[in-house]
Design a protein around this motif. Structure first.
Motif, PDB file in Angstrom:
ATOM      1  N   ALA A  95       0.826  -1.210   0.000  1.00 15.14           N
ATOM      2  CA  ALA A  95       0.000   0.000   0.000  1.00 15.14           C
ATOM      3  C   ALA A  95       0.861   1.261   0.000  1.00 15.14           C
ATOM      4  N   MET A  96       1.946   1.274   0.783  1.00 12.15           N
ATOM      5  CA  MET A  96       2.795   2.463   0.831  1.00 12.15           C
ATOM      6  C   MET A  96       3.396   2.769  -0.534  1.00 12.15           C
ATOM      7  N   ALA A  97       3.813   1.742  -1.262  1.00  8.56           N
ATOM      8  CA  ALA A  97       4.362   1.971  -2.603  1.00  8.56           C
ATOM      9  C   ALA A  97       3.320   2.607  -3.514  1.00  8.56           C
ATOM     10  N   GLN A  98       2.074   2.154  -3.400  1.00  3.81           N
ATOM     11  CA  GLN A  98       1.006   2.729  -4.223  1.00  3.81           C
ATOM     12  C   GLN A  98       0.714   4.170  -3.822  1.00  3.81           C
ATOM     13  N   LEU A  99       0.674   4.438  -2.513  1.00  2.50           N
ATOM     14  CA  LEU A  99       0.356   5.780  -2.024  1.00  2.50           C
ATOM     15  C   LEU A  99       1.432   6.785  -2.425  1.00  2.50           C
ATOM     16  N   VAL A 100       2.688   6.374  -2.354  1.00  2.00           N
ATOM     17  CA  VAL A 100       3.783   7.250  -2.776  1.00  2.00           C
ATOM     18  C   VAL A 100       3.690   7.529  -4.271  1.00  2.00           C
ATOM     19  N   ALA A 101       3.411   6.489  -5.048  1.00  2.00           N
ATOM     20  CA  ALA A 101       3.289   6.663  -6.501  1.00  2.00           C
ATOM     21  C   ALA A 101       2.134   7.593  -6.845  1.00  2.00           C
ATOM     22  N   GLU A 102       1.003   7.465  -6.142  1.00  2.00           N
ATOM     23  CA  GLU A 102      -0.146   8.331  -6.412  1.00  2.00           C
ATOM     24  C   GLU A 102       0.167   9.784  -6.051  1.00  2.00           C
ATOM     25  N   ALA A 103       0.890  10.004  -4.947  1.00  2.00           N
ATOM     26  CA  ALA A 103       1.257  11.368  -4.569  1.00  2.00           C
ATOM     27  C   ALA A 103       2.175  11.985  -5.617  1.00  2.00           C
ATOM     28  N   ARG A 104       3.076  11.196  -6.127  1.00  2.00           N
ATOM     29  CA  ARG A 104       3.982  11.701  -7.166  1.00  2.00           C
ATOM     30  C   ARG A 104       3.201  12.038  -8.428  1.00  2.00           C
ATOM     31  N   GLU A 105       2.240  11.197  -8.768  1.00  2.00           N
ATOM     32  CA  GLU A 105       1.416  11.449  -9.963  1.00  2.00           C
ATOM     33  C   GLU A 105       0.569  12.707  -9.812  1.00  2.00           C
ATOM     34  N   ARG A 106       0.185  13.047  -8.562  1.00  2.00           N
ATOM     35  CA  ARG A 106      -0.579  14.283  -8.326  1.00  2.00           C
ATOM     36  C   ARG A 106       0.292  15.522  -8.469  1.00  2.00           C
ATOM     37  N   GLY A 107       1.605  15.343  -8.516  1.00  2.00           N
ATOM     38  CA  GLY A 107       2.518  16.468  -8.601  1.00  2.00           C
ATOM     39  C   GLY A 107       3.025  16.938  -7.260  1.00  2.00           C
ATOM     40  N   THR A 120       8.023  -0.279  16.402  1.00  2.00           N
ATOM     41  CA  THR A 120       9.212  -0.565  15.589  1.00  2.00           C
ATOM     42  C   THR A 120       8.847  -1.117  14.215  1.00  2.00           C
ATOM     43  N   ALA A 121       7.781  -1.917  14.140  1.00  2.00           N
ATOM     44  CA  ALA A 121       7.372  -2.459  12.845  1.00  2.00           C
ATOM     45  C   ALA A 121       6.920  -1.339  11.913  1.00  2.00           C
ATOM     46  N   GLY A 122       6.167  -0.371  12.471  1.00  2.00           N
ATOM     47  CA  GLY A 122       5.716   0.757  11.661  1.00  2.00           C
ATOM     48  C   GLY A 122       6.873   1.619  11.193  1.00  2.00           C
ATOM     49  N   VAL A 123       7.822   1.884  12.086  1.00  2.00           N
ATOM     50  CA  VAL A 123       8.991   2.690  11.724  1.00  2.00           C
ATOM     51  C   VAL A 123       9.766   2.015  10.595  1.00  2.00           C
ATOM     52  N   LYS A 124       9.965   0.702  10.708  1.00  2.00           N
ATOM     53  CA  LYS A 124      10.700  -0.034   9.664  1.00  2.00           C
ATOM     54  C   LYS A 124       9.955   0.005   8.338  1.00  2.00           C
ATOM     55  N   LEU A 125       8.624  -0.096   8.393  1.00  2.00           N
ATOM     56  CA  LEU A 125       7.830  -0.039   7.166  1.00  2.00           C
ATOM     57  C   LEU A 125       8.048   1.287   6.450  1.00  2.00           C
ATOM     58  N   TYR A 126       7.964   2.386   7.192  1.00  2.00           N
ATOM     59  CA  TYR A 126       8.089   3.694   6.550  1.00  2.00           C
ATOM     60  C   TYR A 126       9.521   3.967   6.095  1.00  2.00           C
ATOM     61  N   GLU A 127      10.500   3.496   6.846  1.00  2.00           N
ATOM     62  CA  GLU A 127      11.886   3.654   6.388  1.00  2.00           C
ATOM     63  C   GLU A 127      12.110   2.852   5.112  1.00  2.00           C
ATOM     64  N   LYS A 128      11.556   1.659   5.044  1.00  2.00           N
ATOM     65  CA  LYS A 128      11.671   0.845   3.828  1.00  2.00           C
ATOM     66  C   LYS A 128      10.979   1.519   2.646  1.00  2.00           C
ATOM     67  N   SER A 129       9.981   2.346   2.950  1.00  2.00           N
ATOM     68  CA  SER A 129       9.246   3.060   1.901  1.00  2.00           C
ATOM     69  C   SER A 129       9.906   4.386   1.531  1.00  2.00           C
ATOM     70  N   GLY A 130      11.090   4.651   2.084  1.00  2.00           N
ATOM     71  CA  GLY A 130      11.860   5.828   1.693  1.00  2.00           C
ATOM     72  C   GLY A 130      11.728   7.037   2.585  1.00  2.00           C
ATOM     73  N   GLN A 268       6.778  10.113  19.179  1.00  2.00           N
ATOM     74  CA  GLN A 268       6.596   9.871  17.746  1.00  2.00           C
ATOM     75  C   GLN A 268       7.816  10.337  16.965  1.00  2.00           C
ATOM     76  N   TRP A 269       8.001   9.737  15.816  1.00  2.00           N
ATOM     77  CA  TRP A 269       8.931  10.271  14.827  1.00  2.00           C
ATOM     78  C   TRP A 269       8.128  11.030  13.786  1.00  2.00           C
ATOM     79  N   GLN A 270       8.551  12.243  13.500  1.00  2.00           N
ATOM     80  CA  GLN A 270       8.036  12.952  12.330  1.00  2.00           C
ATOM     81  C   GLN A 270       8.948  12.575  11.179  1.00  2.00           C
ATOM     82  N   MET A 271       8.353  12.110  10.077  1.00  2.00           N
ATOM     83  CA  MET A 271       9.144  11.591   8.958  1.00  2.00           C
ATOM     84  C   MET A 271       8.733  12.268   7.659  1.00  2.00           C
ATOM     85  N   SER A 272       9.652  12.275   6.712  1.00  2.00           N
ATOM     86  CA  SER A 272       9.418  12.954   5.445  1.00  2.00           C
ATOM     87  C   SER A 272      10.032  12.144   4.305  1.00  2.00           C
ATOM     88  N   ARG A 273       9.409  12.265   3.140  1.00  2.00           N
ATOM     89  CA  ARG A 273       9.944  11.626   1.935  1.00  2.00           C
ATOM     90  C   ARG A 273       9.815  12.578   0.769  1.00  2.00           C
TER      91      ARG A 273
END
Length: 275
Positions: A95-107, A120-130, A268-273
């Motif tokens: 799902a994260m790969a799709q959501l990132v791709a859709e955001a990029r397509e929106r500009g 920790t599982a959530g943090v690893k998921l988002y880090e893996k997603s960039g 919480q961690w505030q994260m950005s991509r």
């Protein structure tokens, strides 16, 4: 092989989304019970776009929800949860790969999120997603402070506070502390000013009160005004349990520590991509 897909959240009723969100955060770090009213308030305050938000589907059944907030060229993953029966099956990564791709397509140029540090599982998921960690966000709590003060504070329109935060606040405030978000707060939340110090609180007529914004104008910082304002609020509304959600940058923690508030265990961690 399981079949995974995303459906636009706007195709579903508010009641359905509220129930799915509650089920998607079952057994989470913080108990979550989303009602229709809570969800509608969240949509309004956080700028969540249901046309960009997605219901996560597995084999034709809803198994999760991703709420996407949007402002300008920035998207924020305001919430993402997966039902217990679908966790650990790769749905989140896909799902994260799709959501990132859709955001990029929106500009969009950037995507933001916050995740509980101890998840920790959530943090690893988002880090893996960039996503990269920007900073730690912390929260505080104080039960029934005993304060006696002669100071008086002025109640102001929440819109005035929002404009002041936009002009005088940190330029990179977390989404929920920004002037744009604060502008969407309405009574029973209330805003107060003491000289150059400002504060927004949730309904003070109930037992648990949240401190939703604190600001001191730059010209008056370092003089302890935020502490004076908070202690005056404690005196004005006695017998309350005061809460600070874990949405404040760690470097702002001294504001709350100086008035005796205790740091909460969850952060919480505030994260950005970049997109």
């Amino acid at each position: 092989m399981s079949s995974l897909s995303l459906k636009p959240a706007h195709e579903y009723s508010t009641s359905f989304l509220a129930d799915l969100m509650t089920r998607s955060f079952e057994a989470y770090f913080v108990p979550i019970n989303i009602t229709d009213t809570v969800l509608l308030t969240m949509l309004r305050r956080d700028g969540i776009d249901l046309t960009a938000s997605r219901v996560l589907m597995k084999d034709g059944e809803p198994v999760g929800l991703a709420m996407i907030a949007r402002r300008g060229w920035t998207s924020r993953l305001a919430a993402m949860g997966i039902t217990v029966n679908a966790r650990g099956s790769g749905v989140g990564t896909w799902a994260m790969a799709q959501l990132v791709a859709e955001a990029r397509e929106r500009g969009d140029k950037e995507m933001l999120l916050e995740v509980i540090e101890q998840n920790t599982a959530g943090v690893k998921l988002y880090e893996k997603s960039g996503f990269k960690k920007m900073r730690r966000l912390v929260g505080y709590k104080l039960n029934n402070p005993q304060v006696d003060t002669a100071e008086e504070i002025e109640e102001i329109d929440i819109r005035e506070l929002a404009r002041t935060v936009t002009y005088h606040g940190m330029q990179d405030l977390p989404w929920q502390l920004s002037g744009t978000t604060i502008m969407q707060h309405t009574p029973p939340s209330r805003a107060f000013r003491l000289n150059d110090a400002y504060c927004l609180i949730s309904n003070p007529d109930v037992m648990d009160v949240a401190i939703q914004s604190v600001l001191v104008k730059a010209r008056s910082r370092g003089a302890g005004l935020s502490g004076v304002l908070l202690r005056t609020l404690f005196a004005k509304f006695p017998g309350k349990v005061w809460h600070v959600s874990a949405i404040y940058p760690e470097e702002m923690g001294f504001i709350f520590e100086h008035v005796g508030m205790q740091r909460e265990s969850l952060s919480q961690w505030q994260m950005s991509r970049a997109l």
